[in-house]
Design an enzyme around this catalytic site. Structure first.
Site, mmCIF file in Angstrom:
data_model
loop_
_atom_site.group_PDB
_atom_site.id
_atom_site.type_symbol
_atom_site.label_atom_id
_atom_site.label_comp_id
_atom_site.label_asym_id
_atom_site.label_seq_id
_atom_site.Cartn_x
_atom_site.Cartn_y
_atom_site.Cartn_z
ATOM 1 N N HIS A 154 -10.240 82.862 61.165
ATOM 2 C CA HIS A 154 -11.194 83.918 61.528
ATOM 3 C C HIS A 154 -12.616 83.395 61.460
ATOM 4 C CE1 HIS A 154 -12.769 85.509 57.574
ATOM 5 N NE2 HIS A 154 -11.585 85.192 57.101
ATOM 6 N N ASP A 157 -15.356 81.507 53.262
ATOM 7 C CA ASP A 157 -14.533 82.541 53.930
ATOM 8 C C ASP A 157 -15.278 83.050 55.161
ATOM 9 O OD1 ASP A 157 -12.843 84.602 54.629
ATOM 10 O OD2 ASP A 157 -13.262 85.838 52.872
ATOM 11 N N GLU A 178 -11.779 90.020 61.502
ATOM 12 C CA GLU A 178 -10.721 89.891 60.485
ATOM 13 C C GLU A 178 -11.074 90.707 59.250
ATOM 14 O OE1 GLU A 178 -8.671 88.091 56.908
ATOM 15 O OE2 GLU A 178 -10.796 88.395 57.303
ATOM 16 N N GLU A 179 -12.349 90.639 58.870
ATOM 17 C CA GLU A 179 -12.764 91.235 57.598
ATOM 18 C C GLU A 179 -12.680 92.762 57.603
ATOM 19 O OE1 GLU A 179 -12.943 89.611 55.056
ATOM 20 O OE2 GLU A 179 -13.754 87.606 55.377
ATOM 21 N N ASP A 236 -7.453 80.046 56.526
ATOM 22 C CA ASP A 236 -8.430 81.006 56.033
ATOM 23 C C ASP A 236 -8.796 80.597 54.604
ATOM 24 O OD1 ASP A 236 -9.993 83.143 55.395
ATOM 25 O OD2 ASP A 236 -8.449 84.673 55.701
ATOM 26 N N HIS A 251 -16.619 86.835 49.199
ATOM 27 C CA HIS A 251 -17.201 88.036 49.826
ATOM 28 C C HIS A 251 -18.586 88.395 49.291
ATOM 29 C CE1 HIS A 251 -13.357 89.833 51.839
ATOM 30 N NE2 HIS A 251 -13.648 88.608 52.246
HETATM 31 N N1 BES Z 1 -10.052 85.105 53.321
HETATM 32 C C1 BES Z 1 -9.520 86.391 52.979
HETATM 33 C C2 BES Z 1 -8.043 86.297 52.766
HETATM 34 C C3 BES Z 1 -7.530 86.333 51.392
HETATM 35 C C4 BES Z 1 -8.259 86.729 50.309
HETATM 36 C C5 BES Z 1 -6.216 86.016 51.216
HETATM 37 C C6 BES Z 1 -7.697 86.762 49.064
HETATM 38 C C7 BES Z 1 -5.630 86.053 49.970
HETATM 39 C C8 BES Z 1 -6.377 86.419 48.880
HETATM 40 C C9 BES Z 1 -9.744 87.339 54.120
HETATM 41 O O1 BES Z 1 -10.884 87.044 54.854
HETATM 42 C C10 BES Z 1 -9.915 88.716 53.593
HETATM 43 O O2 BES Z 1 -10.889 88.989 52.956
HETATM 44 N N2 BES Z 1 -8.938 89.580 53.863
HETATM 45 C C11 BES Z 1 -8.979 90.924 53.435
HETATM 46 C C12 BES Z 1 -7.837 91.698 54.038
HETATM 47 C C13 BES Z 1 -8.065 92.211 55.411
HETATM 48 C C14 BES Z 1 -6.830 92.927 55.882
HETATM 49 C C15 BES Z 1 -9.279 93.092 55.542
HETATM 50 C C16 BES Z 1 -8.791 91.039 51.938
HETATM 51 O O3 BES Z 1 -7.991 90.318 51.393
HETATM 52 O O4 BES Z 1 -9.464 91.865 51.336
HETATM 53 ZN ZN ZN Z 2 -12.621 87.606 53.707
#
Ligand code: BES
Ligand code: ZN
Length: 532
Positions: A283, A295, A331-332, A360, A457
């Site tokens: 992403h 990230d 994605e976020e 990612d 984040h």
């Molecule tokens: N890079 C993260 C993915 C992630 C974070 C995977 C922590 C495993 C553990 C990704 O950009 C992210 O922040 N994903 C969101 C979920 C999405 C469905 C909005 C998250 O994990 O909060």
């Molecule tokens: Zn993220």
């Protein structure tokens, strides 16, 4: 990446002693032995930390020039799209921008919750509404303080009857995490007449921290999360008077893009199995809170450099199956770009996707070498074929003498929509808000008791928030996986073994919609989880 011994042999080459160079240093003359590493040393040598860092510095510059972030729906994302597009076109790829709209959301100023005059730590939910509400905090009638025995013991707010009818004056509902989606709890609270919602964590181990989640769709009322402890205190206080103020920007249909790069026509013509496409994704968007360098600048920069080196080395003209590089948008906010992509494919196009590789976060400062758990050794397995993909990566790490650990397909990144329709998936991850254990620190180095990425984040996820050692090791592993899978004669698994091939069992009319609106907590309170 280049090892010292290879650099030395390059020096020999310039001295006119080419024949003395070790076999693996000469293009096209790879040592057999390991089935894939010989065939991939050319790409792992071409992909360097400096090559990846060059892109990361550009992402940082872009964020600096655009309000400090690269979030989908904001100018820093568009500049990122332009940057990768230019790079990919220069490398010879056929690049398309796939446009889609999505519900944009950003917090404009810190959300405040004041109870009886003192501030309570809170984290706004994605898709909260704006406004200031002052009134009593009324818990649902089924809140569990102390918490039930296990996760999802509470179903607070999942049913309309859980809410006392709201008093005539404005009132704030208090709901507890568990069982149903946050969106259902909030919709029920609004239907019962509440003008704002506080979500408290559930209270069991791992469910005590500040909770931040996503509501899936824009709401009209302010919604914020608190810790279990603070929530329990609100319950015990009776119906204390509070003021909740949230200021957000929400736009139900803002435009953004995926960037899709296909092989140059010349290379594509030479590919033996054109309908076995390997989609290599990362992403490209950041959260609105920061520049998103780990990230997911790292994944984006990593696959961009692999794409560039694939054509620079000429490996692109020797592939068994096509590679497609995908830079996902939004994605976020819920894997929206990948979901849009998968949803836009015809059945035939879906059947022609051989695998999805996802990258990612591959440069976490306190990293672990996580490999997506295709074979289910650590929980649920991925779709058939995922085990073989995992093995390509773990065999590579084993040969390099680098420890690795499985990480579950938990739906938190862009492989989600692919595995939902039965496409085999795999990839790498170096950790986010999770905390490194003692055992992991022994195996991987780094600091136990500290998050894999302490800036996850946040605004501090900048160019200083990456481990170049992680980038080196993961960049090589990713490059190896891309080339090993696209060049494997006969494939890793027969395409017919892939569920579907015209009859995918798990396929739905609207792929990728499952789980939308679910949320889960984050230690740091800045996430946007999909799960409950
Ligand atoms: N890079 C993260 C993915 C992630 C974070 C995977 C922590 C495993 C553990 C990704 O950009 C992210 O922040 N994903 C969101 C979920 C999405 C469905 C909005 C998250 O994990 O909060
Ligand atoms: Zn993220």
């Amino acid at each position: 990446m280049k090892k010292a011994v290879v650099a030395a042999s390059a020096a020999l080459l310039t001295a006119g002693l080419a024949t003395a160079a070790p076999a693996e240093a000469r293009p096209g003359h790879h040592k057999p032995g390991h089935p894939h590493d010989g065939a991939t040393s050319k790409i792992t040598e071409a992909v360097t930390v400096n090559g990846i860092l060059r892109h990361l510095r550009q992402f940082q510059r872009i964020a600096n020039a655009n309000g400090g972030n690269r979030a989908s729906g904001l100018p820093g994302y568009e500049a990122s799209v332009e940057y990768v597009t230019r790079q990919l076109e220069q490398a010879g790829y056929d690049v398309t921008r796939q446009e889609f709209t999505f519900p944009f959301f950003q917090e404009l100023s810190p959300t405040t919750l004041t109870v009886d005059g003192s501030e309570v730590e809170n984290a706004i939910f994605t898709y909260s509404g704006s406004g200031t509400v002052t009134g009593p905090i009324v818990p649902t009638n089924d809140i569990q303080v102390p918490p039930g025995p296990e996760a999802d013991s509470s179903s607070s707010g999942c049913e309309a009857e859980d809410f006392e009818p709201a008093p005539a004056e404005p009132a704030i509902a208090l709901v507890q995490r568990g069982t149903c989606t946050f969106e259902i709890k909030v919709d029920n609270a609004v239907a019962a007449g509440y003008e704002a919602v506080i979500v408290m964590n559930e209270g069991q181990e791992g469910r005590t921290d500040l909770i931040a989640g996503t509501l899936g769709n824009p709401k009209d009322v302010p919604v914020t999360g608190v810790t279990y402890q603070d929530g329990a205190a609100l319950v015990e206080a009776g119906t204390p008077t509070a003021t909740l103020t949230a200021e957000v920007e929400a736009d139900p249909d803002r435009v953004t893009w995926n960037v899709i790069a296909d092989l140059p026509k010349k290379a594509l013509k030479k590919v033996k199995n054109p309908d076995e496409v390997v989609v290599v994704g990362a992403h490209l968007d950041s959260v609105t809170e920061g520049p998103g360098i780990n990230d997911n600048g790292t994944g984006s920069a990593g696959i961009l450099e692999i794409a560039r080196q694939l054509t620079a080395t000429g490996i692109d003209r020797k592939l068994e199956r096509p590679v497609r590089f995908a830079f996902w948008g939004a994605e976020e906010l819920g894997l929206l770009g990948a979901e849009h992509y998968v949803g836009s494919l015809t059945d035939d196009e879906l059947d022609s996707i051989y695998a999805n590789l996802n990258f990612d976060m591959i440069g976490s400062p306190n990293y672990v070498r996580f490999v997506y758990d295709g074979d289910g050794s650590d929980g649920d397995a991925g779709p058939a074929g995922s085990a073989e993909i995992e093995k390509v990566v773990t065999d590579y790490f084993d040969r390099e003498g680098l420890a690795h650990a499985p990480t579950a397909f938990d739906g938190r990144s862009d492989y989600g929509p692919f595995i939902e329709v039965g496409i085999p998936a795999g990839g790498l991850f170096t950790g986010a808000e999770g905390v490194k254990t003692e055992e992991q620190a022994e195996t991987f180095g780094g600091t136990a008791g500290l998050a894999y990425d302490p800036c996850y984040h946040q605004a501090c996820d900048d160019i200083s928030n990456v481990s170049t050692k992680a980038l080196h090791e993961m960049g090589d592993a990713a490059a190896h996986a891309v080339v090993a899978i696209t060049t494997a004669k006969g494939g890793l698994y027969p395409l017919a073994d892939k569920p579907g091939h015209g009859k995918k069992p798990g396929k739905k009319a609207k792929p990728g919609k499952k789980g939308k609106g679910h949320g889960h907590h984050h230690g740091r309170g800045h996430g946007h989880g999909k799960r409950r």
